[in-house]
Design an enzyme around this catalytic site. Structure first.
Site, PDB file in Angstrom:
ATOM      1  N   HIS A  53      18.095  27.280 -17.385  1.00  0.00           N
ATOM      2  CA  HIS A  53      16.638  27.668 -16.623  1.00  0.00           C
ATOM      3  C   HIS A  53      16.809  27.511 -15.139  1.00  0.00           C
ATOM      4  CE1 HIS A  53      14.148  26.979 -20.609  1.00  0.00           C
ATOM      5  NE2 HIS A  53      14.980  27.615 -20.738  1.00  0.00           N
ATOM      6  N   GLU A  55      15.001  25.831 -13.047  1.00  0.00           N
ATOM      7  CA  GLU A  55      15.042  24.299 -12.644  1.00  0.00           C
ATOM      8  C   GLU A  55      16.490  23.545 -12.795  1.00  0.00           C
ATOM      9  OE1 GLU A  55      10.849  25.703 -14.094  1.00  0.00           O
ATOM     10  OE2 GLU A  55      12.531  25.725 -14.579  1.00  0.00           O
ATOM     11  N   CYS A  83       9.310  23.772 -18.250  1.00  0.00           N
ATOM     12  CA  CYS A  83       9.226  23.478 -19.583  1.00  0.00           C
ATOM     13  C   CYS A  83       9.321  22.117 -19.983  1.00  0.00           C
ATOM     14  CB  CYS A  83       9.915  24.609 -20.509  1.00  0.00           C
ATOM     15  SG  CYS A  83      11.716  24.075 -20.315  1.00  0.00           S
ATOM     16  N   CYS A  86      12.769  21.097 -18.643  1.00  0.00           N
ATOM     17  CA  CYS A  86      12.878  21.018 -17.274  1.00  0.00           C
ATOM     18  C   CYS A  86      12.098  20.147 -16.592  1.00  0.00           C
ATOM     19  CB  CYS A  86      12.664  22.418 -16.843  1.00  0.00           C
ATOM     20  SG  CYS A  86      13.804  23.870 -17.037  1.00  0.00           S
TER      21      CYS A  86
END
Length: 157
Positions: A53, A55, A83, A86
């Site tokens: 992801h 991040e 999320c 993250c």
């Protein structure tokens, strides 16, 4: 001197760059003391790594930049609310503040398989000291989802 809006717009621009490469509409920029440590987009499809992801990729890059595993005093600007994975990575990296544009529910509405646990709930449940500011430049970040939906190569996970 750059402003918080400038940093979020860097994340937005990086997101667009990723979408042009067939990636999903997420980007993040990590800043400490006015220095950009990392600016990344999601690379899940490019790397076949579901944990890639925006991040997480930004945290990995920022840690390499500093040669450290802690990002104390830094701020992460994310186009979407991190999320739970993250958020946990931000907590473990000791990022001081998370600033995000759209919300987890927006990503879910776009068809992503999200766990709808907010960062505020994660912070409270886990006792994390990280500061959270949501809805920052939300319309500009929401436009990323709108642009992505129109793409012929848009893939969800």
């Amino acid at each position: 001197m750059k402003t918080p809006e400038d940093y979020m717009r860097m994340a937005i621009a990086k997101t667009r760059e990723g979408m042009e490469q067939g990636q999903t509409p997420f980007g993040a920029c990590i800043v400490k003391d006015g220095q950009v440590l990392a600016c990344s987009h999601n690379t899940v499809w490019a790397t076949t790594d579901i944990t890639a992801h925006a991040e997480v990729t930004a945290i990995r890059e920022a840690c390499r930049t500093l040669g450290a595993v802690e990002l104390t005093g830094s701020v992460i600007y994310s186009t979407c609310e991190p999320c739970p994975m993250c958020f946990s990575a931000c907590h473990w990296a000791k990022i001081g503040k998370i600033v995000f544009g759209t919300f987890i529910e927006d990503a879910k509405a776009c068809g992503f398989s999200e766990l709808t646990v907010s960062d505020a709930a994660m912070k409270e449940m886990g006792g994390s000291p990280v500061e959270i500011e949501g809805g920052f430049l939300r319309d500009e970040c929401q436009a990323l989802f709108d642009q992505w939906r129109k793409r012929d190569d848009a893939k969800r996970y």
